[in-house]
Design an enzyme around this catalytic site. Structure first.
Site, PDB file in Angstrom:
ATOM      1  N   ASP A 285       0.818  -1.210   0.000  1.00 11.43           N
ATOM      2  CA  ASP A 285       0.000   0.000   0.000  1.00 11.43           C
ATOM      3  C   ASP A 285       0.854   1.263   0.000  1.00 11.43           C
ATOM      4  OD1 ASP A 285      -2.751   1.202   0.445  1.00 11.43           O
ATOM      5  OD2 ASP A 285      -1.718   1.990   2.205  1.00 11.43           O
ATOM      6  N   GLU A 327       1.364  -0.794  -5.043  1.00 13.77           N
ATOM      7  CA  GLU A 327       0.211   0.091  -5.179  1.00 13.77           C
ATOM      8  C   GLU A 327       0.788   1.494  -5.301  1.00 13.77           C
ATOM      9  OE1 GLU A 327      -3.301   2.656  -3.892  1.00 13.77           O
ATOM     10  OE2 GLU A 327      -1.584   2.301  -2.618  1.00 13.77           O
TER      11      GLU A 327
HETATM   12  C1  OTU Z   1      -4.204   3.557  -0.476  1.00 12.37           C
HETATM   13  O1  OTU Z   1      -4.565   4.560  -1.380  1.00 12.37           O
HETATM   14  C2  OTU Z   1      -5.444   2.748  -0.182  1.00 12.37           C
HETATM   15  O2  OTU Z   1      -5.894   2.120  -1.343  1.00 12.37           O
HETATM   16  C3  OTU Z   1      -6.493   3.657   0.401  1.00 12.37           C
HETATM   17  O3  OTU Z   1      -7.704   3.008   0.599  1.00 12.37           O
HETATM   18  C4  OTU Z   1      -5.945   4.206   1.694  1.00 12.37           C
HETATM   19  O4  OTU Z   1      -6.803   5.179   2.181  1.00 12.37           O
HETATM   20  C5  OTU Z   1      -4.564   4.820   1.522  1.00 12.37           C
HETATM   21  O5  OTU Z   1      -3.686   4.062   0.719  1.00 12.37           O
HETATM   22  C6  OTU Z   1      -3.891   4.953   2.872  1.00 12.37           C
HETATM   23  O6  OTU Z   1      -3.558   3.685   3.379  1.00 12.37           O
HETATM   24  O7  OTU Z   1      -1.811   5.805  -1.443  1.00 12.37           O
HETATM   25  O8  OTU Z   1      -0.568   5.637  -3.834  1.00 12.37           O
HETATM   26  O9  OTU Z   1      -7.683   7.865  -3.362  1.00 12.37           O
HETATM   27  O10 OTU Z   1      -5.616   5.957  -4.346  1.00 12.37           O
HETATM   28  O11 OTU Z   1      -4.654   7.061  -1.105  1.00 12.37           O
HETATM   29  C7  OTU Z   1      -1.916   5.696  -3.776  1.00 12.37           C
HETATM   30  C8  OTU Z   1      -6.323   7.932  -3.261  1.00 12.37           C
HETATM   31  C9  OTU Z   1      -2.460   5.600  -2.384  1.00 12.37           C
HETATM   32  C10 OTU Z   1      -5.772   6.551  -3.114  1.00 12.37           C
HETATM   33  C11 OTU Z   1      -4.473   6.622  -2.396  1.00 12.37           C
HETATM   34  C12 OTU Z   1      -3.862   5.302  -2.356  1.00 12.37           C
END
Ligand code: OTU
Length: 639
Positions: A285, A327
């Site tokens: 993440d 991600e």
């Molecule tokens: C990710 O998100 C998760 O998919 C989100 O659900 C979380 O809120 C976030 O991390 C924090 O843990 O960091 O590089 O809408 O795409 O926050 C991308 C913006 C991330 C998300 C972004 C994403």
């Protein structure tokens, strides 16, 4: 690893082996010889500068920990590792299909997910991404992305024993479990954060804490904001810490300080611990945010890649069957480093989200125009072998528009002028729009940022009443999923899409949605639709059948495997998209509300000497293809 350190090398080998029973030592030695160079090289670059005190001893402890994890790895997973090493392309094949869901939304608990395994099999799923299920912060927790323990399951969802039972059942069913590994931050009630709050210096150093606003202000000048409306700013005042803590996301998600080698060691141990419970794929993440550097945007820093490469080496030593998935919601051109670049090519993540492809697909649907999509596809780089894209239509987050900035700039247009109408279209704010989504984090100053909504709502299915409207909405869903399934990658279905489920409009979740609009696309599985999926003619049966057909046909087509060549063919019509996979597959997609006719002879430079047939009906293709509004065609031939 420099050959001039034979003593260190020998000591590290002893550290690794010291924890292992005799029957795993030979295996460990082979892996050590192969991967210690990458591990030590990356960690040296991160933490070994200027003869950092105790660095060699720390490395020895890390190797010992890795050895302990390898010693504890269940025999069944050890066998899986060997099998995966023998077939490194296992996740590239066209039989692969992902499915993504929240545990509670999908099935209540981990045990409930076990009951739904037959359903996943019926759909053809081979990869299941369950959104965060580890113990989460009490109260608000960003859907579990505020992790309170890497060693415990969220009590509402089950226990570690339930996870073991689930992964065993999934394995037996040919389904790999993907779990989120939230490594950029932990919850403010995670033991590390709690220890920092109690004033323990060792743990204060796990975070970025600043006594006053001077450095935070200097950083803020260069940083962007992930949640400008719901969680503005990147730092949070915490009186008990006597200062400000770095919190890129919500104030209760504290960014970890990877400048501290102890953080790396603890995170590596946590990763291997979960791997030993049978998690086969880790979604890393928020990968781009792991390293902070003054004067920069603090995303995609070179050290991020050293950290990920070091984690890959850790995996290669103790759980080499496991995959890492980045991600990184960044423009396509910034993604190749996540697969490893230069000497490290192919030695970082195995998978990365193709977020611009997803966003451009929605833009094409809203604009009836495929130029952005075409630029994204043309700009998609070749990947190292044994690596691929995660292709998808929707996920639990918003559609993030910023990833398309380079493609829009390449056309000489302004980002906001081009995409504000798209965002408004998807929110149903434009006359004639079929979509019923919502804009996310937008304001007068920020007219376009993200878009929320389930696929069925964004494609018009949720509000369709006439036969024509229903058929058109179904075709739009089929079109976007066909793109994800034919592009070349590991395609993912987002829970509910296969049943045509719309936005969450439940009263029970209204407060969540008010606080963060992304909850619009996180409904409970609609059990009525779920049951009706087998009732011919019911709304969910139609969507379910059309998705299953796409999936089943794809599984029969080896040219759709992720590692087969991809090429976009040019057409004169701005609303068509034509994609070739090898010499024996062509997809023609109509992103228009109008019917289209396309002579086969107009398909760019494709060799038309052998006859084409329709992959769904088996019928021979005629000289001119006729495509209904929003329809698509998959042409195949004997190679
Ligand atoms: C990710 O998100 C998760 O998919 C989100 O659900 C979380 O809120 C976030 O991390 C924090 O843990 O960091 O590089 O809408 O795409 O926050 C991308 C913006 C991330 C998300 C972004 C994403």
């Amino acid at each position: 690893m420099k050959p001039e350190h034979p003593d260190l090398l020998a000591a590290l080998r002893r550290s690794l082996l010291s924890a292992l029973p005799m029957d795993r030592q030979a295996l460990a030695e082979v892996r050590f010889d192969r991967h210690v160079g990458a591990l030590v090289g990356t960690l040296q670059a991160l933490y070994g500068k200027d003869d950092a005190t105790g660095f060699d001893g720390w490395l020895g402890e890390l190797l010992q920990t890795i050895g302990q994890c390898l010693a504890a790895r269940p025999a069944e997973l050890l066998a899986l590792d060997e099998d995966r090493l023998a077939h490194p392309d296992w996740f590239l094949q066209s039989r692969m299909l992902g499915y993504c869901a929240y545990v509670d939304r999908f099935a209540g608990t981990l045990d409930g997910v076990r009951q739904r395994v037959p359903y996943l099999r019926e759909l053809g799923v081979t990869y299941l991404h369950l959104l965060p299920f580890l113990k989460m912060q009490a109260g608000d927790n960003d859907g579990g992305f505020a992790v309170a323990s890497f060693e415990a399951i969220e009590p509402r969802l089950g226990t570690m024993a339930d996870l073991d039972a689930l992964t065993a059942q999934l394995r037996a069913s040919g389904i790999s479990l993907c779990g989120d590994f939230v490594l950029n931050h932990v919850a403010s009630d995670h033991p590390w954060a709690q220890a920092a709050l109690r004033g323990e210096a060792r743990y204060r150093d796990y975070f970025h804490v600043f006594p006053d606003r001077s450095l935070p202000d200097a950083y803020e000048a260069q940083l962007s904001q992930v949640f400008p409306e719901v969680a503005p700013g990147n730092f949070t005042a915490v009186p008990a810490l006597g200062g400000w803590v770095w919190s890129t996301f919500y104030p209760y998600q504290w960014d970890l300080n990877y400048g501290n080698r102890a953080v790396f060691a603890d995170i590596a141990k946590a990763l291997l611990g979960l791997a030993n419970h049978g998690v086969e794929v880790f979604r890393l993440d928020s990968s781009p945010f792991l390293w902070k550097r003054p004067g920069t945007s603090c995303v995609n820093q070179p050290e991020v890649h050293l950290i990920l490469q070091a984690l890959r080496a850790v995996i290669e030593l103790a759980a080499p069957g496991v995959l890492l998935k980045a991600e990184a919601i960044v423009p396509t051109a910034e993604l190749p480093p996540y697969f490893g670049s230069g000497e490290a090519r192919g030695h970082e993540c195995h998978l990365a989200y193709h977020s611009s492809l997803m966003a451009a697909g929605w833009a094409a649907l809203a604009e009836q125009r495929t130029d952005l999509l075409a630029r994204v596809i043309d700009g998609t780089p070749e990947l190292p072998s044994s690596a691929t894209w995660l292709t998808y239509v929707r996920c639990h987050d918003d559609i993030v528009w910023s990833t398309l900035k380079p493609e829009i700039a390449a056309g000489g247009e302004s980002f906001s002028q081009r995409l504000t109408p798209v965002s408004r279209f998807l929110a149903g704010e434009v006359d004639g729009s079929f979509a019923r989504g919502q804009a996310f984090q937008t304001s007068a100053e920020v007219p376009v940022f993200g878009s929320n909504g389930m696929t069925a709502a964004l494609t018009g299915l949720s509000t369709a009443t006439t036969d024509d409207e229903i058929v058109h909405a179904e075709r739009r869903i089929r079109l976007l999923y066909a793109l994800a399934l034919s592009f070349g990658g590991l395609p993912l279905i987002y829970m509910g899409d296969e049943l045509g489920q719309g936005n969450d409009e439940s009263d029970a979740h209204a407060a969540l949605r008010d606080a963060d609009g992304r909850w619009l696309q996180r409904p409970l599985l609609d059990t009525a639709r779920w049951i009706a999926r087998d009732r011919p003619g019911s709304p969910s049966a139609r969507i379910h059948a059309l998705l299953r057909e796409l999936v089943q046909v794809r599984k029969q087509l080896p040219m759709l495997a992720a590692d087969q060549p991809r090429r976009r063919l040019t057409t004169a019509d701005p609303s068509l998209l034509v994609l070739a996979r090898g010499d024996a597959f062509v997809a023609v997609m109509n992103f228009s509300a109008l019917p289209k006719t396309l002579p086969l002879s107009a398909l760019g430079d494709i060799d038309n000497s052998a006859p084409w047939s329709d992959a769904f009906t088996g019928q021979a293709a005629t000289a001119a293809l006729s495509l209904a509004p929003w329809d698509l065609c998959w042409l195949v031939r004997q190679p």
